[in-house]
Design a protein around this motif. Structure first.
Motif, PDB file in Angstrom:
ATOM      1  N   VAL A 142     -12.711   7.622   3.152  1.00 20.12           N
ATOM      2  CA  VAL A 142     -11.349   7.147   2.913  1.00 20.12           C
ATOM      3  C   VAL A 142     -10.361   8.305   3.052  1.00 20.12           C
ATOM      4  CG1 VAL A 142      -9.781   6.191   1.181  1.00 20.12           C
ATOM      5  CG2 VAL A 142     -12.064   5.240   1.435  1.00 20.12           C
ATOM      6  N   TYR A 143     -10.749   9.442   2.479  1.00 22.99           N
ATOM      7  CA  TYR A 143      -9.857  10.604   2.559  1.00 22.99           C
ATOM      8  C   TYR A 143      -9.669  11.040   4.013  1.00 22.99           C
ATOM      9  CZ  TYR A 143      -7.947  15.255   1.926  1.00 22.99           C
ATOM     10  OH  TYR A 143      -7.145  16.363   2.004  1.00 22.99           O
ATOM     11  N   ASN A 144     -10.765  11.023   4.789  1.00 28.23           N
ATOM     12  CA  ASN A 144     -10.657  11.354   6.213  1.00 28.23           C
ATOM     13  C   ASN A 144      -9.727  10.402   6.941  1.00 28.23           C
ATOM     14  OD1 ASN A 144     -12.192  13.624   6.331  1.00 28.23           O
ATOM     15  ND2 ASN A 144     -14.099  12.562   6.818  1.00 28.23           N
ATOM     16  N   ALA A 145      -9.884   9.109   6.648  1.00 31.32           N
ATOM     17  CA  ALA A 145      -9.031   8.114   7.301  1.00 31.32           C
ATOM     18  C   ALA A 145      -7.577   8.370   6.949  1.00 31.32           C
ATOM     19  CB  ALA A 145      -9.443   6.710   6.878  1.00 31.32           C
ATOM     20  N   MET A 146      -7.333   8.778   5.697  1.00 31.65           N
ATOM     21  CA  MET A 146      -5.956   9.050   5.279  1.00 31.65           C
ATOM     22  C   MET A 146      -5.411  10.286   5.989  1.00 31.65           C
ATOM     23  SD  MET A 146      -6.399   8.172   1.279  1.00 31.65           S
ATOM     24  CE  MET A 146      -4.757   8.578   0.743  1.00 31.65           C
ATOM     25  N   ARG A 147      -6.274  11.308   6.134  1.00 35.89           N
ATOM     26  CA  ARG A 147      -5.829  12.515   6.845  1.00 35.89           C
ATOM     27  C   ARG A 147      -5.477  12.191   8.289  1.00 35.89           C
ATOM     28  NH1 ARG A 147     -10.679  16.259   5.905  1.00 35.89           N
ATOM     29  NH2 ARG A 147      -9.885  17.551   7.572  1.00 35.89           N
ATOM     30  N   CYS A 148      -6.288  11.300   8.908  1.00 31.80           N
ATOM     31  CA  CYS A 148      -6.012  10.909  10.291  1.00 31.80           C
ATOM     32  C   CYS A 148      -4.657  10.232  10.411  1.00 31.80           C
ATOM     33  CB  CYS A 148      -7.073   9.950  10.806  1.00 31.80           C
ATOM     34  SG  CYS A 148      -8.592  10.788  11.193  1.00 31.80           S
ATOM     35  N   ARG A 149      -4.190   9.657   9.330  1.00 32.83           N
ATOM     36  CA  ARG A 149      -2.888   9.005   9.399  1.00 32.83           C
ATOM     37  C   ARG A 149      -1.797   9.899   8.792  1.00 32.83           C
ATOM     38  NH1 ARG A 149      -2.572   3.333   7.342  1.00 32.83           N
ATOM     39  NH2 ARG A 149      -4.479   3.547   6.133  1.00 32.83           N
ATOM     40  N   GLY A 150      -2.091  11.181   8.765  1.00 32.43           N
ATOM     41  CA  GLY A 150      -1.048  12.140   8.410  1.00 32.43           C
ATOM     42  C   GLY A 150      -0.805  12.325   6.923  1.00 32.43           C
ATOM     43  N   PHE A 151      -1.781  11.953   6.077  1.00 31.14           N
ATOM     44  CA  PHE A 151      -1.605  12.100   4.635  1.00 31.14           C
ATOM     45  C   PHE A 151      -1.519  13.570   4.246  1.00 31.14           C
ATOM     46  CE2 PHE A 151      -3.597  12.206   0.300  1.00 31.14           C
ATOM     47  CZ  PHE A 151      -2.580  11.549  -0.350  1.00 31.14           C
ATOM     48  N   LYS A 152      -0.467  13.903   3.493  1.00 31.04           N
ATOM     49  CA  LYS A 152      -0.314  15.290   3.064  1.00 31.04           C
ATOM     50  C   LYS A 152      -0.199  15.371   1.548  1.00 31.04           C
ATOM     51  CE  LYS A 152       2.121  16.413   7.317  1.00 31.04           C
ATOM     52  NZ  LYS A 152       2.716  15.102   7.646  1.00 31.04           N
ATOM     53  N   GLY A 153      -0.752  14.394   0.852  1.00 32.64           N
ATOM     54  CA  GLY A 153      -0.723  14.437  -0.604  1.00 32.64           C
ATOM     55  C   GLY A 153       0.418  13.673  -1.225  1.00 32.64           C
ATOM     56  N   LYS A 154       1.301  13.151  -0.385  1.00 29.49           N
ATOM     57  CA  LYS A 154       2.426  12.408  -0.951  1.00 29.49           C
ATOM     58  C   LYS A 154       2.234  10.926  -0.668  1.00 29.49           C
ATOM     59  CE  LYS A 154       7.267  12.241  -1.714  1.00 29.49           C
ATOM     60  NZ  LYS A 154       6.971  11.281  -2.800  1.00 29.49           N
ATOM     61  N   TYR A 155       2.498  10.142  -1.686  1.00 27.40           N
ATOM     62  CA  TYR A 155       2.343   8.699  -1.559  1.00 27.40           C
ATOM     63  C   TYR A 155       3.722   8.053  -1.622  1.00 27.40           C
ATOM     64  CZ  TYR A 155       0.447   4.072  -2.497  1.00 27.40           C
ATOM     65  OH  TYR A 155       0.128   2.746  -2.444  1.00 27.40           O
ATOM     66  N   TYR A 156       4.049   7.276  -0.605  1.00 25.75           N
ATOM     67  CA  TYR A 156       5.375   6.663  -0.559  1.00 25.75           C
ATOM     68  C   TYR A 156       5.303   5.225  -1.042  1.00 25.75           C
ATOM     69  CZ  TYR A 156       6.172  10.599   2.554  1.00 25.75           C
ATOM     70  OH  TYR A 156       6.256  11.845   3.087  1.00 25.75           O
ATOM     71  N   SER A 157       6.335   4.807  -1.718  1.00 27.93           N
ATOM     72  CA  SER A 157       6.377   3.439  -2.197  1.00 27.93           C
ATOM     73  C   SER A 157       7.453   2.662  -1.442  1.00 27.93           C
ATOM     74  CB  SER A 157       6.677   3.444  -3.688  1.00 27.93           C
ATOM     75  OG  SER A 157       7.231   2.216  -4.064  1.00 27.93           O
ATOM     76  N   LEU A 158       7.122   1.419  -1.091  1.00 28.56           N
ATOM     77  CA  LEU A 158       8.085   0.629  -0.317  1.00 28.56           C
ATOM     78  C   LEU A 158       8.969  -0.232  -1.212  1.00 28.56           C
ATOM     79  CD1 LEU A 158       5.922  -0.692   2.652  1.00 28.56           C
ATOM     80  CD2 LEU A 158       7.616   1.125   2.671  1.00 28.56           C
ATOM     81  N   THR A 159       8.569  -0.331  -2.492  1.00 28.79           N
ATOM     82  CA  THR A 159       9.268  -1.262  -3.367  1.00 28.79           C
ATOM     83  C   THR A 159      10.618  -0.707  -3.828  1.00 28.79           C
ATOM     84  OG1 THR A 159       7.063  -1.643  -4.197  1.00 28.79           O
ATOM     85  CG2 THR A 159       8.842  -2.838  -5.275  1.00 28.79           C
ATOM     86  N   ASP A 160      11.604  -1.566  -3.800  1.00 29.50           N
ATOM     87  CA  ASP A 160      12.895  -1.198  -4.379  1.00 29.50           C
ATOM     88  C   ASP A 160      13.065  -1.979  -5.668  1.00 29.50           C
ATOM     89  OD1 ASP A 160      14.108   0.673  -2.683  1.00 29.50           O
ATOM     90  OD2 ASP A 160      14.367  -0.897  -1.181  1.00 29.50           O
ATOM     91  N   PHE A 161      13.457  -1.295  -6.714  1.00 33.67           N
ATOM     92  CA  PHE A 161      13.645  -1.980  -7.978  1.00 33.67           C
ATOM     93  C   PHE A 161      15.136  -2.177  -8.249  1.00 33.67           C
ATOM     94  CE2 PHE A 161       9.476   0.088  -8.653  1.00 33.67           C
ATOM     95  CZ  PHE A 161       8.737  -1.055  -8.876  1.00 33.67           C
ATOM     96  N   GLN A 162      15.449  -3.274  -8.917  1.00 36.91           N
ATOM     97  CA  GLN A 162      16.840  -3.595  -9.227  1.00 36.91           C
ATOM     98  C   GLN A 162      17.060  -3.512 -10.730  1.00 36.91           C
ATOM     99  OE1 GLN A 162      19.769  -4.393  -7.682  1.00 36.91           O
ATOM    100  NE2 GLN A 162      18.761  -3.520  -5.881  1.00 36.91           N
ATOM    101  N   ALA A 163      17.781  -2.486 -11.159  1.00 35.53           N
ATOM    102  CA  ALA A 163      18.098  -2.381 -12.579  1.00 35.53           C
ATOM    103  C   ALA A 163      19.349  -3.206 -12.845  1.00 35.53           C
ATOM    104  CB  ALA A 163      18.312  -0.925 -12.968  1.00 35.53           C
ATOM    105  N   ASP A 164      19.186  -4.516 -13.053  1.00 31.43           N
ATOM    106  CA  ASP A 164      20.348  -5.385 -13.240  1.00 31.43           C
ATOM    107  C   ASP A 164      20.682  -5.548 -14.724  1.00 31.43           C
ATOM    108  OD1 ASP A 164      18.094  -6.698 -13.824  1.00 31.43           O
ATOM    109  OD2 ASP A 164      18.417  -8.406 -12.496  1.00 31.43           O
TER     110      ASP A 164
END
Lengths: 241, 252
Positions: free
Chosen positions: B204-226
């Motif tokens: 899994v780690y190898n697969a992540m490295r192949c996709r350019g993983f550099k230790g940072k995990y990005y989140s796509l979710t936007d939260f709304q503090a309404d």
């Protein structure tokens, strides 16, 4: 085929997991832009190892690996080219690690420094291209085997690589998914190397077939891999050959 | 399989920003866990019941989950009254029953149920993925969040591998007995599982490295503090402070 644009050049590569039995011995390999290469060889002959050496996941014991005209030595060298070469792993479960499909497909683009908006846009386009537009919010580990494979392909394609390395892309898939993958590969204008045991698939998708033996790569003219059909006069009578 | 039966829904609680729910549940749970007097604990139990009702989750499923935890708590009811220090009220030969132990067991029961109900209504009402993202937004160390998400993702894969091994020993006629052979087999199963899990992690780690993983995990979710999220977190904090105040007042 543009023979001037060499992408992968491996010369004199040795690799072994243990001293006694080297996997690759003095291997030479050249891969050019536009090449569509198939590799068919027995288990344990070093096909997957070859892919991992190209990606820098393994390091050769001796010999040199040049990719896009640059000599590859340290991890940083490989980190710089990985997004240009997409490796599809044998087991889709290794590739998909995010909770949702969209997150997984956008993982590569985000790592490449794309903005969130752009990454989502690319991912949606890639999923669309593979006929997976309804899959965005599906949970990755709840997908079927075929769906997992296609989503894995999407995670690789979303990085918009110049070369694809496909490690047994059809293994364990039903006919429908196999057809989809064949169709997608034929539709794309991209260079690739495919490891497979399926001769018909390689005939449909690649222009040359290579094989591996004794730690080396042999071309089609040295070992001719082919299928042939015979008319069989005694087909319905039990007999021995 | 870990299911998320409460995550789907459209109650007032489901519509609150997940980050606020995580923060509120944490503050509330810690306060309740630290309370010692019956009055604030019972008040907390009532508040938790209301929150479950507000979240509109299936009560049958809630009871099932609570029952599971209460089976575990039952052990306290057996052990504590017999081992707690203090005056005894009842002795049967060498066995003494301590009333303080009974009181303590009762407090643990109320606390656990109150906390569990709030976790069900605030946290279980979001998907695991959302929980991960809210945690990372709340500045929980990235590595911990990542560990949690990866565990959630691969626990099924490892479970499948475990079942594969168990099936393969079953079809070859293995029946667990108290023999050395059985223990050895179990040791092999565990060993094999560890090796497979570790190899999986490498891949899994190898697969992540192949996709350019550099230790940072990005989140796509936007939260709304309404507004309603702010109102929610204010109410929960107020109630929690109220419980805390009761604890202070009733503490002799």
């Amino acid at each position: 085929m543009n023979k001037n644009q060499i992408i992968i050049k491996m010369s004199g590569v040795h690799f072994s997991y243990s001293e006694e039995s080297p996997i690759l011995k003095d291997l030479d390999f050249e891969f050019f832009k536009g090449d569509k290469v198939g590799i068919i060889a027995p288990n344990g002959s070093g096909k997957t190892t070859l892919f991992h050496l190209i990606m820098g996941l393994l390091k050769p014991v001796s010999g040199s690996v040049e990719i896009f005209g640059r000599s590859m030595e340290a991890e940083q060298d490989f980190a710089g080219i990985r997004h240009r070469i997409g490796l599809l792993f044998q087991d889709a479960d290794d590739q998909l690690f995010c909770p949702t499909v969209l997150e997984d497909v956008s993982f590569g683009p985000l790592n490449m420094g794309k903005s969130k908006k752009k990454a989502i846009e690319i991912s949606k386009r890639t999923l669309d291209f593979l006929g997976l537009s309804a899959f965005e919010n599906r949970i990755t580990f709840k997908l079927s085997g075929g769906e997992k494979k296609l989503v894995s392909l999407a995670t690789v394609l979303s990085m918009e690589p110049e070369v694809l390395l496909l490690d047994e892309p059809l293994t364990g898939l039903d006919i429908k998914t196999q057809t989809t993958i064949t169709r997608v590969l034929k539709k794309m204008n991209i260079s690739y190397i495919i490891i497979s045991h399926n001769i018909e698939f390689l005939e449909a998708t690649t222009s040359i077939t290579l094989t591996m033996h004794n730690g080396k790569i042999y071309t089609d003219d040295q070992v001719h891999v082919h299928i042939h059909d015979h008319a069989h006069v005694h087909g319905n009578v039990p007999h021995k050959h | 399989m870990i299911e998320e039966p409460f995550a789907a829904g459209n109650s007032i609680i489901h519509r609150i920003d997940p980050r606020f729910r995580v923060a509120a549940a944490t503050f509330y749970s810690f306060t309740v866990a630290l309370c010692y007097e019956f009055q604030p604990l019972i008040a907390a139990l009532a508040v938790s019941m209301v929150s479950v009702l507000l979240s509109g989750v299936g009560l049958k499923k809630v009871f099932k989950r609570l029952a599971l935890v209460n089976v575990f708590i039952l052990l306290f009811w057996i052990v504590l009254p017999l081992t707690y220090a203090g005056n005894t009220v009842y002795s049967l030969g060498p066995v003494h029953v301590y009333p303080a132990g009974i009181v303590f067991a009762a407090k643990i029961t109320i606390k656990s149920n109150a906390i569990l109900m709030v976790l069900i209504s605030f946290i279980a009402t979001m998907t695991f993925a959302t929980l991960g993202h809210s945690l990372s937004r709340l500045r929980i160390p990235e590595k911990l969040v990542f560990l949690l998400m990866i565990t959630y993702r691969y626990i099924f894969v490892i479970q499948q591998e475990y079942q594969k091994i168990i099936r393969s020993i079953k079809i070859r006629g293995f029946k667990p007995k108290t023999t050395l052979h059985s223990y050895k087999t179990f040791a092999y199963v565990i060993g094999m599982l560890l090796i497979r899990a570790s190899e999986r992690a490498d891949r899994v780690y190898n697969a992540m490295r192949c996709r350019g993983f550099k230790g940072k995990y990005y989140s796509l979710t936007d939260f709304q503090a309404d507004t309603k999220s702010w109102v929610f977190v204010t109410i929960v904090s107020g109630v929690t402070l109220g419980i805390l105040l009761m604890e202070v007042l009733f503490n002799e």
